[in-house]
Design a protein around this motif. Structure first.
Motif, PDB file in Angstrom:
ATOM      1  N   LYS A   1     -51.671  54.159 -87.155  1.00 50.13           N
ATOM      2  CA  LYS A   1     -51.386  55.459 -86.609  1.00 50.13           C
ATOM      3  C   LYS A   1     -50.222  55.952 -87.247  1.00 50.13           C
ATOM      4  O   LYS A   1     -48.910  55.410 -87.500  1.00 50.13           O
ATOM      5  CB  LYS A   1     -50.906  55.331 -85.138  1.00 50.13           C
ATOM      6  N   ILE A   2     -50.248  57.263 -87.754  1.00 48.55           N
ATOM      7  CA  ILE A   2     -49.407  57.844 -88.660  1.00 48.55           C
ATOM      8  C   ILE A   2     -49.131  59.393 -88.168  1.00 48.55           C
ATOM      9  O   ILE A   2     -50.093  60.035 -88.101  1.00 48.55           O
ATOM     10  CB  ILE A   2     -49.845  57.928 -90.147  1.00 48.55           C
ATOM     11  N   SER A   3     -48.067  59.693 -87.890  1.00 48.58           N
ATOM     12  CA  SER A   3     -47.681  61.131 -87.466  1.00 48.58           C
ATOM     13  C   SER A   3     -46.922  61.597 -88.603  1.00 48.58           C
ATOM     14  O   SER A   3     -46.055  61.021 -89.268  1.00 48.58           O
ATOM     15  CB  SER A   3     -46.961  61.198 -86.137  1.00 48.58           C
ATOM     16  N   VAL A   4     -47.274  62.929 -89.081  1.00 49.74           N
ATOM     17  CA  VAL A   4     -46.848  63.408 -90.213  1.00 49.74           C
ATOM     18  C   VAL A   4     -46.238  64.978 -89.935  1.00 49.74           C
ATOM     19  O   VAL A   4     -47.149  65.829 -89.249  1.00 49.74           O
ATOM     20  CB  VAL A   4     -47.808  63.376 -91.290  1.00 49.74           C
ATOM     21  N   THR A   5     -45.412  65.320 -90.326  1.00 51.70           N
ATOM     22  CA  THR A   5     -44.812  66.821 -90.486  1.00 51.70           C
ATOM     23  C   THR A   5     -44.513  66.788 -91.788  1.00 51.70           C
ATOM     24  O   THR A   5     -43.577  66.351 -92.594  1.00 51.70           O
ATOM     25  CB  THR A   5     -43.724  67.138 -89.505  1.00 51.70           C
TER      26      THR A   5
ATOM     27  N   ARG B   1     -48.951  69.386 -81.069  1.00 54.48           N
ATOM     28  CA  ARG B   1     -49.919  68.878 -81.445  1.00 54.48           C
ATOM     29  C   ARG B   1     -50.129  67.429 -81.387  1.00 54.48           C
ATOM     30  O   ARG B   1     -48.946  66.551 -81.157  1.00 54.48           O
ATOM     31  CB  ARG B   1     -50.359  69.039 -83.055  1.00 54.48           C
TER      32      ARG B   1
ATOM     33  N   GLN C   1     -49.673  60.369 -78.710  1.00 52.32           N
ATOM     34  CA  GLN C   1     -48.592  60.983 -79.484  1.00 52.32           C
ATOM     35  C   GLN C   1     -48.434  62.575 -79.346  1.00 52.32           C
ATOM     36  O   GLN C   1     -49.554  63.014 -79.312  1.00 52.32           O
ATOM     37  CB  GLN C   1     -48.890  60.728 -81.105  1.00 52.32           C
TER      38      GLN C   1
ATOM     39  N   ASN D   1     -46.466  65.614 -81.179  1.00 52.35           N
ATOM     40  CA  ASN D   1     -45.429  66.359 -82.235  1.00 52.35           C
ATOM     41  C   ASN D   1     -45.089  67.363 -81.869  1.00 52.35           C
ATOM     42  O   ASN D   1     -45.956  68.470 -81.470  1.00 52.35           O
ATOM     43  CB  ASN D   1     -46.252  66.036 -83.600  1.00 52.35           C
TER      44      ASN D   1
ATOM     45  N   SER E   1     -37.799  67.926 -86.272  1.00 50.42           N
ATOM     46  CA  SER E   1     -39.130  67.162 -86.322  1.00 50.42           C
ATOM     47  C   SER E   1     -39.187  66.111 -85.402  1.00 50.42           C
ATOM     48  O   SER E   1     -38.548  65.330 -85.170  1.00 50.42           O
ATOM     49  CB  SER E   1     -39.503  66.609 -87.635  1.00 50.42           C
TER      50      SER E   1
ATOM     51  N   ARG F   1     -45.913  74.145 -83.267  1.00 47.20           N
ATOM     52  CA  ARG F   1     -46.719  72.838 -84.040  1.00 47.20           C
ATOM     53  C   ARG F   1     -46.737  72.035 -82.914  1.00 47.20           C
ATOM     54  O   ARG F   1     -46.661  70.612 -83.077  1.00 47.20           O
ATOM     55  CB  ARG F   1     -45.944  72.290 -85.101  1.00 47.20           C
TER      56      ARG F   1
ATOM     57  N   SER G   1     -43.866  57.094 -88.353  1.00 46.00           N
ATOM     58  CA  SER G   1     -43.488  58.591 -88.057  1.00 46.00           C
ATOM     59  C   SER G   1     -42.912  59.042 -89.127  1.00 46.00           C
ATOM     60  O   SER G   1     -42.049  58.433 -89.830  1.00 46.00           O
ATOM     61  CB  SER G   1     -42.662  58.809 -86.952  1.00 46.00           C
ATOM     62  N   LEU G   2     -43.459  60.248 -89.873  1.00 46.81           N
ATOM     63  CA  LEU G   2     -42.917  60.576 -91.098  1.00 46.81           C
ATOM     64  C   LEU G   2     -42.503  62.123 -91.244  1.00 46.81           C
ATOM     65  O   LEU G   2     -43.468  62.981 -90.618  1.00 46.81           O
ATOM     66  CB  LEU G   2     -44.122  60.734 -92.099  1.00 46.81           C
TER      67      LEU G   2
END
Lengths: 333, 333
Positions: free
Chosen positions: B227-231, A295, A303, A305, A244, A293, B150-151
């Motif tokens: 700002k949070i990125s999540v997968t 994005r 950002q 990802n 990730s 993924r 970032s998560l």
């Protein structure tokens, strides 16, 4: 390509060594004589090559003057002991252990390093994680100024060798049969669980795997000051690593340009936006890093990802070493 | 605390609903009459409470005037259909589905919201992921200015319900017995694999779970622009979610102060620096969020990395809802 070479593979009985021998055959690498070597515990076993079983001999007794190229797919201790002997005998060395203080190279990322190496060549094939990430991120270097990388690496059991693969199978069977679990190889249950600390942390809390990944990735991306946060997680997956990845760029990221760059890049299979790659379903047995993924962050166009999967033993390790050898033999070793 | 209440639990036969009933009993919540409700498919089953089996009845036929408090632990459709009826009957509603446009509250993060709610109360108990992250991050708000999160959320099967739990067991057994795999519940093999797209992505590539997590976490941390990125990754783990968290702060992070704040905070168990928490070994069955691997980024003191594990069904969902109820009943509903 030059004429055939005499080659040694040290650590030939390990997961990576055995795959490396198989890839030499698959890619029709110009091997004259193949010498398979290992420490005394593993010597005596056989590994198939071109329809024959090649006996694995003790590395202690080997005369490196017999070969022009040696792949060190053994552990750091064996590599540190015997690679200098190979170099002294004039033999080119490709180190997969990370033990030697030599340049690390991934052909898709920083192949230019190879032409500047002295003779006999000593070059490193990086950790599987650094290799996979370099293959995926190098094509983006011209497109975006990467300020920071956040990584969670979900590593397969095979990254810890055969015993770890067997241990996952054993633990899983014990649990499914409702038998009490006595962990081996790892200090706790890894089946149906995730272990977030693979190795012993240093005073700053980083484990060696994570430090190696950061250092190698900076070298491969030629970005020595790049900020990289890494958490390496041992996942209950037999083969195939997953990553990730979250990149922070200096400006808004053009997703179409990113997709085009990934689509065009060597060593990458870009997965459709409505699908995503997995270790088991896509990566295992393949020669590419799968990327999916793709994005932005939520409300954050600066950002990027990504989700990557790769065959850690093959693309991450053995194939990269053979690709390095293919480039090296274009010139006399 | 006020006198005993008549209570309804909608979705009582699900993993979260059943655990919620168990927690009401464990914590000696002042229940007078307990009405367990579900859709017509699940009605007729029984759930144990205080030594008796309570029969689950159809929610369609229920008169919400009989209760003062209703927990909606069913899916969004059921909640959207029946929660307005409960409110019209003057019954307080705690929504675990995320379907209602109501404030989301985690007692350890933003309990102050509760005192501003109108009557009858309507309040949301957020997704298990947002709850766990809010519990862990809220104590840090005064210590560092969080610029970015970032998560990578590695979600247990139980986050997808009982069928998903069974499917992991079934797939695992099939594979260990070398039988061909025909995936159900998921569209591919999830045993010994990681699925990096849980749900259908929108045009920007985010799945609903990820969007919900970002929105809820911003609300719980009272940081609407964070700002949070999540997968979100589906992991082959039966119970217990794990989170790899990387925070970027506006200035260098004081790790000692972070450790002290986490140690002092409610709802958190801080794990020693040489150890780390896992879902199976630590979190499952417990009422806290486990926090470990507290460290800076490599060469980046403005970065804070954490590894969290939590019982997604219990601490992430059912317990938070009961904790909300405990706070609500301090005042007349």
């Amino acid at each position: 390509m030059s004429q055939s070479l005499d080659i040694a593979v040290i650590g030939a009985t390990g997961t990576v060594g055995e795959t490396l021998v198989q890839i030499l055959e698959e890619r029709d690498f110009p091997v004259a004589n193949l010498h398979l070597l290992a420490s005394s515990e593993s010597a005596g076993q056989s590994v198939p090559f071109r329809g024959k079983n090649v006996r694995v001999r003790e590395v202690d007794e080997f005369d490196f003057a017999k070969v022009q190229l040696a792949f060190f797919a053994a552990g750091p201790a064996v590599t540190l002991s015997f690679a200098p002997r190979a170099t002294a005998a004039g033999c080119a060395v490709i180190d997969l252990s990370g033990a030697l203080p030599v340049p690390q190279v991934v052909p898709e990322a920083n192949p230019g390093i190879l032409s500047g190496l002295g003779k006999p060549v000593q070059v490193g094939s990086p950790s599987a994680s650094a290799t996979a990430l370099a293959v995926a991120l190098a094509p983006l270097k011209g497109l975006l100024e990467i300020r920071q990388v956040s990584l969670t690496a979900c590593l397969a059991m095979s990254s810890q060798g055969r015993e770890a693969v067997s241990e996952l199978a054993r633990q899983t069977a014990e649990l499914l049969n409702m038998r009490p679990l006595e962990p081996r190889v790892f200090d706790r249950q890894v089946a149906f669980n995730l272990l977030a600390q693979v190795g012993k942390p240093d005073a700053q809390g980083h484990v060696p795997l994570e430090k190696r990944l950061v250092n190698e990735l900076r070298e491969l991306l030629e970005a020595p000051l790049l900020k990289i946060s890494v958490t390496c997680v041992q996942a209950p997956v037999f083969f195939g690593d997953s990553y990730s990845v979250s990149l922070q760029a200096a400006a808004d990221v053009d997703l179409q340009a990113v997709n085009e760059a990934l689509e065009a890049a060597a060593g990458i299979e870009l997965v459709d936006a409505d699908d995503y790659p997995t270790a088991v379903g896509d990566a295992v047995g393949q020669d590419v890093v799968y990327v999916g993924r793709v994005r932005h962050g939520v409300d954050d166009p600066a950002q990027l990802n990504l989700w990557l999967t790769t065959d850690n033993v093959r693309k991450g390790a053995a194939l990269n070493a053979v690709q390095l050898a293919e480039l090296l033999i274009k010139d006399p070793l």
